[in-house]
Design a protein around this motif. Structure first.
Motif, PDB file in Angstrom:
ATOM      1  N   ILE A 193       1.747  10.089   4.947  1.00  0.00           N
ATOM      2  CA  ILE A 193       1.670   8.834   4.200  1.00  0.00           C
ATOM      3  C   ILE A 193       0.454   8.934   3.299  1.00  0.00           C
ATOM      4  O   ILE A 193      -0.673   9.085   3.759  1.00  0.00           O
ATOM      5  CB  ILE A 193       1.594   7.638   5.156  1.00  0.00           C
ATOM      6  CG1 ILE A 193       2.883   7.579   6.006  1.00  0.00           C
ATOM      7  CG2 ILE A 193       1.428   6.329   4.362  1.00  0.00           C
ATOM      8  CD1 ILE A 193       2.828   6.653   7.182  1.00  0.00           C
ATOM      9  N   VAL A 194       0.699   8.921   1.996  1.00  0.00           N
ATOM     10  CA  VAL A 194      -0.337   9.180   1.002  1.00  0.00           C
ATOM     11  C   VAL A 194      -0.720   7.870   0.319  1.00  0.00           C
ATOM     12  O   VAL A 194       0.152   7.086  -0.047  1.00  0.00           O
ATOM     13  CB  VAL A 194       0.188  10.180  -0.061  1.00  0.00           C
ATOM     14  CG1 VAL A 194      -0.905  10.561  -1.036  1.00  0.00           C
ATOM     15  CG2 VAL A 194       0.781  11.414   0.606  1.00  0.00           C
ATOM     16  N   ALA A 208       8.072   5.879  -2.994  1.00  0.00           N
ATOM     17  CA  ALA A 208       8.366   7.187  -3.577  1.00  0.00           C
ATOM     18  C   ALA A 208       8.128   8.254  -2.520  1.00  0.00           C
ATOM     19  O   ALA A 208       7.188   8.160  -1.732  1.00  0.00           O
ATOM     20  CB  ALA A 208       7.480   7.439  -4.791  1.00  0.00           C
ATOM     21  N   VAL A 209       9.001   9.262  -2.507  1.00  0.00           N
ATOM     22  CA  VAL A 209       8.836  10.374  -1.574  1.00  0.00           C
ATOM     23  C   VAL A 209       8.857  11.677  -2.367  1.00  0.00           C
ATOM     24  O   VAL A 209       9.744  11.913  -3.171  1.00  0.00           O
ATOM     25  CB  VAL A 209       9.954  10.389  -0.506  1.00  0.00           C
ATOM     26  CG1 VAL A 209       9.848  11.637   0.373  1.00  0.00           C
ATOM     27  CG2 VAL A 209       9.892   9.134   0.357  1.00  0.00           C
ATOM     28  N   LEU A 248       5.027  10.320   1.591  1.00  0.00           N
ATOM     29  CA  LEU A 248       5.499   8.957   1.369  1.00  0.00           C
ATOM     30  C   LEU A 248       4.420   8.141   0.677  1.00  0.00           C
ATOM     31  O   LEU A 248       3.270   8.113   1.124  1.00  0.00           O
ATOM     32  CB  LEU A 248       5.863   8.320   2.713  1.00  0.00           C
ATOM     33  CG  LEU A 248       6.205   6.825   2.717  1.00  0.00           C
ATOM     34  CD1 LEU A 248       7.442   6.533   1.864  1.00  0.00           C
ATOM     35  CD2 LEU A 248       6.403   6.331   4.141  1.00  0.00           C
ATOM     36  N   ARG A 249       4.792   7.528  -0.440  1.00  0.00           N
ATOM     37  CA  ARG A 249       3.881   6.624  -1.141  1.00  0.00           C
ATOM     38  C   ARG A 249       4.512   5.239  -1.209  1.00  0.00           C
ATOM     39  O   ARG A 249       5.697   5.122  -1.498  1.00  0.00           O
ATOM     40  CB  ARG A 249       3.631   7.120  -2.569  1.00  0.00           C
ATOM     41  CG  ARG A 249       2.717   8.315  -2.635  1.00  0.00           C
ATOM     42  CD  ARG A 249       2.573   8.852  -4.064  1.00  0.00           C
ATOM     43  NE  ARG A 249       1.654   9.979  -4.094  1.00  0.00           N
ATOM     44  CZ  ARG A 249       1.974  11.220  -3.726  1.00  0.00           C
ATOM     45  NH1 ARG A 249       3.197  11.486  -3.276  1.00  0.00           N
ATOM     46  NH2 ARG A 249       1.084  12.192  -3.766  1.00  0.00           N
ATOM     47  N   VAL A 250       3.684   4.224  -0.933  1.00  0.00           N
ATOM     48  CA  VAL A 250       4.144   2.843  -1.046  1.00  0.00           C
ATOM     49  C   VAL A 250       3.086   2.062  -1.809  1.00  0.00           C
ATOM     50  O   VAL A 250       1.981   2.553  -2.028  1.00  0.00           O
ATOM     51  CB  VAL A 250       4.389   2.198   0.349  1.00  0.00           C
ATOM     52  CG1 VAL A 250       5.484   2.944   1.115  1.00  0.00           C
ATOM     53  CG2 VAL A 250       3.119   2.127   1.177  1.00  0.00           C
ATOM     54  N   GLU A 260      16.115  11.049   1.354  1.00  0.00           N
ATOM     55  CA  GLU A 260      16.837   9.774   1.191  1.00  0.00           C
ATOM     56  C   GLU A 260      16.657   8.880   2.409  1.00  0.00           C
ATOM     57  O   GLU A 260      16.490   7.670   2.277  1.00  0.00           O
ATOM     58  CB  GLU A 260      18.337  10.026   0.985  1.00  0.00           C
ATOM     59  CG  GLU A 260      18.696  10.535  -0.388  1.00  0.00           C
ATOM     60  CD  GLU A 260      20.124  11.076  -0.425  1.00  0.00           C
ATOM     61  OE1 GLU A 260      20.998  10.553   0.302  1.00  0.00           O
ATOM     62  OE2 GLU A 260      20.355  12.030  -1.191  1.00  0.00           O
ATOM     63  N   LEU A 261      16.700   9.484   3.597  1.00  0.00           N
ATOM     64  CA  LEU A 261      16.545   8.725   4.828  1.00  0.00           C
ATOM     65  C   LEU A 261      15.159   8.093   4.908  1.00  0.00           C
ATOM     66  O   LEU A 261      15.019   6.912   5.227  1.00  0.00           O
ATOM     67  CB  LEU A 261      16.787   9.626   6.051  1.00  0.00           C
ATOM     68  CG  LEU A 261      16.570   8.972   7.421  1.00  0.00           C
ATOM     69  CD1 LEU A 261      17.530   7.799   7.635  1.00  0.00           C
ATOM     70  CD2 LEU A 261      16.723  10.000   8.543  1.00  0.00           C
ATOM     71  N   LEU A 262      14.137   8.870   4.567  1.00  0.00           N
ATOM     72  CA  LEU A 262      12.763   8.356   4.605  1.00  0.00           C
ATOM     73  C   LEU A 262      12.589   7.218   3.596  1.00  0.00           C
ATOM     74  O   LEU A 262      11.983   6.187   3.907  1.00  0.00           O
ATOM     75  CB  LEU A 262      11.758   9.483   4.329  1.00  0.00           C
ATOM     76  CG  LEU A 262      10.282   9.094   4.381  1.00  0.00           C
ATOM     77  CD1 LEU A 262       9.911   8.455   5.720  1.00  0.00           C
ATOM     78  CD2 LEU A 262       9.399  10.296   4.096  1.00  0.00           C
TER      79      LEU A 262
END
Length: 82
Positions: free
Chosen positions: A80-81, A26-27, A40-42, A9-11
């Protein structure tokens, strides 16, 4: 209090505050070698915002997550993906 779900949630919270497309954040959480790995996906156009110049922002995100995890006696790494 705490736990790996809170780390996730923090990430998500941190990433959503950095990007232009917070709904694309999305994590995914998986157990690695004695540690929790948060992927981590953005949105593609937001990659630069979470990585930063010379990876500075990514380093700061990882350092922050690590220090929070240490306080809980846990090990966390952030990938970070794209």
């Amino acid at each position: 209090m705490g736990g790996p779900g809170r780390m996730k949630e923090l990430l998500i919270y941190i990433a959503q505050n950095l990007v232009d497309h917070p709904d694309a954040v999305a994590v995914t959480e998986r157990e690695g070698d004695g540690e929790t790995v948060l992927e981590l996906r953005v949105a593609p156009e937001d990659m630069g915002k979470v990585i930063g110049r010379q990876g500075r922002i990514a380093k700061e995100i990882r350092a922050l997550m690590r220090s929070v995890a240490q306080r809980q006696g846990k090990k966390v790494s952030v990938e970070i993906v794209d």
